[in-house]
Write a protein that holds these residues in place. Structure first.
Motif, PDB file in Angstrom:
ATOM      1  N   UNK A 308      47.148  43.496  36.822  1.00  0.00           N
ATOM      2  CA  UNK A 308      46.182  44.270  37.597  1.00  0.00           C
ATOM      3  C   UNK A 308      45.190  44.943  36.652  1.00  0.00           C
ATOM      4  N   UNK A 309      43.999  45.236  37.169  1.00  0.00           N
ATOM      5  CA  UNK A 309      42.958  45.864  36.380  1.00  0.00           C
ATOM      6  C   UNK A 309      42.353  46.997  37.186  1.00  0.00           C
ATOM      7  N   UNK A 310      42.052  48.105  36.526  1.00  0.00           N
ATOM      8  CA  UNK A 310      41.415  49.232  37.213  1.00  0.00           C
ATOM      9  C   UNK A 310      39.975  48.881  37.569  1.00  0.00           C
ATOM     10  N   UNK A 311      39.470  49.492  38.616  1.00  0.00           N
ATOM     11  CA  UNK A 311      38.097  49.223  39.051  1.00  0.00           C
ATOM     12  C   UNK A 311      37.094  49.533  37.939  1.00  0.00           C
ATOM     13  N   UNK A 312      37.286  50.640  37.222  1.00  0.00           N
ATOM     14  CA  UNK A 312      36.356  51.012  36.151  1.00  0.00           C
ATOM     15  C   UNK A 312      36.397  49.997  35.005  1.00  0.00           C
ATOM     16  N   UNK A 313      37.583  49.421  34.758  1.00  0.00           N
ATOM     17  CA  UNK A 313      37.691  48.404  33.718  1.00  0.00           C
ATOM     18  C   UNK A 313      36.923  47.147  34.111  1.00  0.00           C
ATOM     19  N   UNK A 314      37.046  46.774  35.378  1.00  0.00           N
ATOM     20  CA  UNK A 314      36.320  45.591  35.828  1.00  0.00           C
ATOM     21  C   UNK A 314      34.816  45.811  35.736  1.00  0.00           C
ATOM     22  N   UNK A 315      34.351  47.005  36.062  1.00  0.00           N
ATOM     23  CA  UNK A 315      32.919  47.297  35.974  1.00  0.00           C
ATOM     24  C   UNK A 315      32.429  47.181  34.534  1.00  0.00           C
ATOM     25  N   UNK A 316      33.224  47.642  33.577  1.00  0.00           N
ATOM     26  CA  UNK A 316      32.848  47.495  32.168  1.00  0.00           C
ATOM     27  C   UNK A 316      32.777  46.031  31.788  1.00  0.00           C
ATOM     28  N   UNK A 317      33.708  45.240  32.300  1.00  0.00           N
ATOM     29  CA  UNK A 317      33.695  43.799  32.020  1.00  0.00           C
ATOM     30  C   UNK A 317      32.439  43.145  32.578  1.00  0.00           C
ATOM     31  N   UNK A 318      32.033  43.555  33.766  1.00  0.00           N
ATOM     32  CA  UNK A 318      30.816  42.985  34.389  1.00  0.00           C
ATOM     33  C   UNK A 318      29.579  43.245  33.556  1.00  0.00           C
ATOM     34  N   UNK A 319      29.549  44.386  32.871  1.00  0.00           N
ATOM     35  CA  UNK A 319      28.375  44.767  32.081  1.00  0.00           C
ATOM     36  C   UNK A 319      28.277  43.987  30.772  1.00  0.00           C
ATOM     37  N   UNK A 320      29.376  43.380  30.341  1.00  0.00           N
ATOM     38  CA  UNK A 320      29.385  42.659  29.078  1.00  0.00           C
ATOM     39  C   UNK A 320      28.801  41.268  29.260  1.00  0.00           C
ATOM     40  N   UNK A 321      27.803  40.949  28.473  1.00  0.00           N
ATOM     41  CA  UNK A 321      27.186  39.624  28.546  1.00  0.00           C
ATOM     42  C   UNK A 321      28.142  38.560  27.992  1.00  0.00           C
ATOM     43  N   UNK A 322      28.095  37.402  28.584  1.00  0.00           N
ATOM     44  CA  UNK A 322      28.919  36.304  28.108  1.00  0.00           C
ATOM     45  C   UNK A 322      30.337  36.301  28.625  1.00  0.00           C
ATOM     46  N   UNK A 323      30.714  37.337  29.377  1.00  0.00           N
ATOM     47  CA  UNK A 323      32.064  37.410  29.930  1.00  0.00           C
ATOM     48  C   UNK A 323      32.096  36.693  31.281  1.00  0.00           C
ATOM     49  N   UNK A 324      32.068  35.378  31.224  1.00  0.00           N
ATOM     50  CA  UNK A 324      32.027  34.612  32.473  1.00  0.00           C
ATOM     51  C   UNK A 324      33.372  34.702  33.189  1.00  0.00           C
ATOM     52  N   UNK A 325      33.298  34.918  34.497  1.00  0.00           N
ATOM     53  CA  UNK A 325      34.508  35.069  35.296  1.00  0.00           C
ATOM     54  C   UNK A 325      34.155  34.837  36.758  1.00  0.00           C
ATOM     55  N   UNK A 326      35.153  34.904  37.616  1.00  0.00           N
ATOM     56  CA  UNK A 326      34.931  34.769  39.059  1.00  0.00           C
ATOM     57  C   UNK A 326      35.559  35.963  39.767  1.00  0.00           C
ATOM     58  N   UNK A 327      34.790  36.587  40.659  1.00  0.00           N
ATOM     59  CA  UNK A 327      35.319  37.655  41.504  1.00  0.00           C
ATOM     60  C   UNK A 327      35.525  37.089  42.898  1.00  0.00           C
ATOM     61  N   UNK A 328      36.773  37.065  43.343  1.00  0.00           N
ATOM     62  CA  UNK A 328      37.140  36.510  44.637  1.00  0.00           C
ATOM     63  C   UNK A 328      37.416  37.651  45.609  1.00  0.00           C
ATOM     64  N   UNK A 329      36.569  37.796  46.616  1.00  0.00           N
ATOM     65  CA  UNK A 329      36.707  38.835  47.638  1.00  0.00           C
ATOM     66  C   UNK A 329      37.447  38.233  48.824  1.00  0.00           C
ATOM     67  N   UNK A 330      38.666  38.731  49.094  1.00  0.00           N
ATOM     68  CA  UNK A 330      39.499  38.098  50.121  1.00  0.00           C
ATOM     69  C   UNK A 330      39.500  38.867  51.443  1.00  0.00           C
ATOM     70  N   UNK A 331      38.533  39.790  51.615  1.00  0.00           N
ATOM     71  CA  UNK A 331      38.414  40.435  52.920  1.00  0.00           C
ATOM     72  C   UNK A 331      37.896  39.424  53.935  1.00  0.00           C
ATOM     73  N   UNK A 332      38.099  39.700  55.227  1.00  0.00           N
ATOM     74  CA  UNK A 332      37.531  38.837  56.259  1.00  0.00           C
ATOM     75  C   UNK A 332      36.006  38.935  56.217  1.00  0.00           C
ATOM     76  N   UNK A 333      35.332  37.895  56.679  1.00  0.00           N
ATOM     77  CA  UNK A 333      33.881  37.817  56.542  1.00  0.00           C
ATOM     78  C   UNK A 333      33.165  38.995  57.185  1.00  0.00           C
TER      79      UNK A 333
END
Length: 428
Positions: A308-333
């Protein structure tokens, strides 16, 4: 010649109704633009790390209406339609009281109430917006005072007089939809005739003793004489009943819960009209998260802490260039449409749970072909429960490449995202 005169009169009425409709739409547009201007002038919020306001509803509105916005086919668009709608309730009695309560609770933008009577003690067993201290007060004023306490965000229009052939067109023309909550044939014909001429849909109900009736009229509300339009009250009852056969609640009696149920049903029909497609189907039923809808939000523990990852950690990861990843949102549409993180993809929990064949392969259809095989996948939901279940399922399916690809969820979901990253995130 008589036929030409009749056609001309119908055209004149249609022009008048169209002009009134145009005025109403302009007023609604002005209201929405003023609300948008207020939001932009409000300036940044003071609490939380991010204060930008970019959502179509206020934070309080997301909290207030969240449980109905997650109903299939309502969503954010249905809520915005409700906010832009105006409904006239004719009668602040046994039908009008419960109907207005639920319409105010649902967030209808403008509610008008018409009634010329005052509160009497005999009303109190069924007319739930009034109380003993309001006896002698105008019913409209009594009702609106209580509705404002329920939902102060709505505009309430008080019409403290009875509808007459002289004032009915002026009053009805201001609204999108009319609820007939009266108790006499004379008013029912008057209201129905007016709605036909002004092309307004009408929801009518009645109750006596232990019986109730509900009918939706003039839907679709086409010009008078158009056979494709919905039936009116005269279509159903071409001739009024004999005067001696009409029995009022005062003469025949009424049980409070009976008339209350009918008023609630009127409100339900009105909301379906305002939300256009707000109806539950068997297909939508299969995709609905009933645990969330019913408020069951007890935390689950499926993953280890390193998964698991904290929300603030994920936000820091998003800001880093070159950190390619996929965010999968599993809420209903319907929830994804309310708000989402830029770049995320939406694959509903119900789809991943129900479609085993598309999950239990190394490269399911929702996984981008261009995503590198070692790029991590992060899973997010509203509270951090469903995301754990799906994370575990993805790992078991082999998508983690035997551990070479990191798959984990965002701890606490979007609740944590609001607390740690973006304070403007809607809480619904």
């Amino acid at each position: 010649m008589e036929g030409h005169n009749t056609t001309a009169e119908l055209l004149r009425r249609q022009i008048t109704a169209t002009e009134e409709e145009l005025k109403r739409l302009k007023a609604q547009l002005a209201f929405l633009e003023s609300e948008k201007a207020k939001s932009s002038r409000a300036g940044p919020e003071q609490d939380g790390p991010v204060t930008q306001r970019r959502w179509p509803l206020s934070e309080e509105e997301y909290k207030r209406y969240g449980r109905q916005m997650i109903v299939p086919n309502v969503g954010i668009q249905g809520q915005l339609r409700l906010k832009a709608a105006s409904i006239l309730i004719v009668g602040a009695g046994g039908l009008g009281c419960p109907a207005s309560v639920y319409l105010a609770g649902a967030g209808v933008g403008i509610i008008g109430i018409v009634d010329g009577d005052v509160v009497e003690t005999s009303n109190l067993h069924r007319q739930i917006l009034h109380n003993t201290s309001k006896v002698g007060m105008k019913k409209v004023d009594s009702a609106i005072s209580n509705l404002k306490a329920l939902n102060p965000n709505i505009k309430y229009n008080a019409h403290t007089e009875h509808l007459t052939p002289q004032n009915v067109a002026e009053i009805v023309s201001q609204y999108d939809l009319v609820l007939d909550c009266t108790d006499h044939p004379t008013s029912r014909y008057l209201i129905s005739d007016t709605c036909v001429l002004l092309q307004k849909p009408l929801v009518s109900a009645s109750a006596l003793r232990t019986d109730g009736q509900l009918i939706v009229l003039n839907t679709p509300p086409l010009p008078p004489g158009n056979e494709n339009g919905g039936p009116c009250y005269r279509c159903v009852f071409p001739k009024p009943p004999p005067a001696e056969s009409v029995v009022s609640c005062g003469d025949g009696g009424i049980l409070g819960p009976v008339v209350g149920v009918m008023g609630v049903l009127q409100a339900l029909e009105a909301v379906n009209a305002c939300s256009a497609t707000a109806e539950l189907t068997l297909e939508k039923l299969a995709a609905m998260d009933y645990a969330f809808f019913c408020g069951v939000a007890a935390p689950v523990k499926v993953l280890a802490s390193e998964e698991r990852i904290e929300a603030r950690e994920y936000e820091e990861l998003r800001k880093q260039r070159g950190k390619e990843h996929l965010l999968l949102d599993v809420r209903e549409k319907v929830q994804f449409d309310i708000c989402s993180i830029e770049g995320s993809i939406n694959v509903p929990f119900s789809t991943l749970q129900g479609n085993r064949g598309d999950v239990e392969i190394e490269h399911p259809s929702w996984l981008p072909e261009t995503l590198p095989s070692e790029a991590p996948i992060y899973v997010v939901c509203r509270l951090g429960n469903d995301s754990q279940v799906i994370t575990r399922k993805l790992k078991e399916s082999g998508i983690d490449k035997k551990g070479t690809r990191y798959i984990g969820d965002i701890k606490g979901g979007f609740k944590a995202w609001k607390e740690q990253v973006d304070s403007s995130w809607p809480e619904y």
